[in-house]
Design a protein around this motif. Structure first.
Motif: not given
Length: 414
Positions: A26-50
């Motif tokens: 399971m993957l959780t990614a923290c990014v500081a900005t919305e742009y940082g969220e946009e460049v991340l790969p899509e994956h069913p097990n990935l949760t992104v926290l902006a």
């Protein structure tokens, strides 16, 4: 199933997620900005926290969820963020791993240690300045006399970045809101448009377009002012990560055809009567030149100076030696090119020209910029053997070459 927290928003963060995504985790990614969220790969097990988090907020997140490891793949200049992550991990007993970005080496520039030092330097010189250091430390540059008219900050096209520039008093006509990556040509065009005599940048590495900025400054004759990278704590590079993931978590990288090691196909071509351009005239270049001369090509060498071996070949009319700096267009019409200077910017410029002109090029100091690898050569009559480790292990290739050469000598003379 493992659960990992990745502080991303960078090229390294994106590539780390791509390494982890094929595995059961399971993957959780923290990014500081919305742009940082946009460049991340899509994956069913990935949760992104902006959104930005301080140390207590990170510790709260770590306390709410059990993470097997926190990967810090933030920007090398984001020292405060790294310290917050490390402090939170230490407080909660969460394993921590820093992902490092490779540093660059560039000549003909001025290094300073901070944005404040860069501002102090700019206060002593005249002319317009292209600021490519982002919006976070722009307040430091308001100390530069006449900054509103002289300085041209290039920032992300986000409301926050634009508002910060305006609030700090930068002239609206001077604010450049653009999203990279920026190639050399676009940087050159920007410098020309604003009449800049100086370009200020951070050593953001290849992933951050650093070399393209350096080359643009060189072409335009602009002063290059580099804010040196903070001392990084111990960590691992992207190249080392697959082995670390295998050793710690048993994540063996897939051996599907698309993910096989990038080994090179041995293609033999005739160079007889064709021009090969070598940029550089030091020890490495001399070895390349001596090898090439065995294959009937016309070798053109470009370098401001030459070592004794190369000069002797020129004196004997075996090569054409042009004692000057390389300039774009020098490789035109070449069958092959070799970049073997001690100047990273010049080598990169050769790579850019050859890529644009579809000329095979070997770049001595950068595997990623090689469209072919200069092999170890064993020749006996018309038989030619080429040995390469696909740019990954020069010592291994050299050892194998020497062993083959010794074996053939023993076979012929025995």
């Amino acid at each position: 199933m493992y659960h990992f927290l990745i502080f991303a928003g960078t090229t390294e963060g994106k590539q780390l997620l791509e390494l982890l995504a094929p595995h059961r985790c399971m993957l959780t990614a923290c990014v500081a900005t919305e742009y940082g969220e946009e460049v991340l790969p899509e994956h069913p097990n990935l949760t992104v926290l902006a959104g930005r988090r301080d140390s207590p907020q990170i510790a709260q997140l770590l306390g709410e969820q059990h993470f097997d490891c926190v990967f810090d793949a933030t920007h090398p200049y984001a020292t405060a963020v790294t310290e917050n992550i490390r402090t939170a991990c230490a407080a909660t007993g969460t394993p921590y791993l820093r992902v490092l970005r490779e540093q660059s080496t560039v000549q003909n520039c001025t290094y300073v240690q901070s944005a404040a030092e860069a501002a102090a330097y700019l206060s002593q010189v005249d002319g317009n300045v292209l600021l490519t250091t982002g919006s976070k430390e722009l307040d430091c540059f308001t100390a530069v006399p006449g900054y509103a008219a002289r300085l041209f900050p290039r920032v992300l096209p986000t409301p926050d970045s634009l508002a910060r520039c305006i609030d700090l008093g930068f002239a609206a006509k001077n604010i450049i809101c653009m999203q990279g990556p920026f190639n050399t040509e676009l940087n050159v065009a920007t410098l020309k448009q604003i009449g800049a005599t100086c370009l200020v940048t951070k050593d953001s590495g290849g992933a951050g377009g650093f070399l393209e900025k350096c080359e643009a400054a060189r072409i335009e004759g602009a002063q290059l002012l580099v804010i040196g990278r903070p001392l990084q704590i111990q960590g691992v590079s992207l190249l080392e990560l697959p082995l670390v993931l295998e050793q710690r978590y048993g994540f063996v990288q897939s051996k599907s055809p698309a993910q096989q090691p990038d080994v090179s196909f041995p293609l033999f071509i005739s160079l007889r009567g064709k021009t090969v351009t070598v940029v550089g005239a030091g020890n490495i270049a001399a070895r390349r030149i001596n090898t090439l001369l065995h294959f009937g090509c016309e070798v053109k060498v470009i370098s401001p100076s030459a070592n004794g071996q190369v000069q002797a070949l020129a004196d004997a009319k075996q090569i054409t030696l042009l004692l000057r700096e390389y300039k774009y267009g020098d490789c035109t019409g070449s069958a092959l090119a070799v970049a073997a200077t001690d100047n990273r910017t010049a080598n990169h410029m050769v790579y850019e020209e050859c890529t644009a002109e579809q000329i095979p090029v070997s770049v001595a100091d950068c595997k990623a910029e090689c469209s072919f690898y200069f092999p170890g050569i064993v020749q006996s009559g018309s038989a030619v053997i080429g040995v390469t480790a696909s740019g990954t292990d020069h010592r291994l290739a050299k050892k194998i070459t020497e062993n083959i050469r010794n074996h053939i000598d023993n076979m012929i003379n025995g």
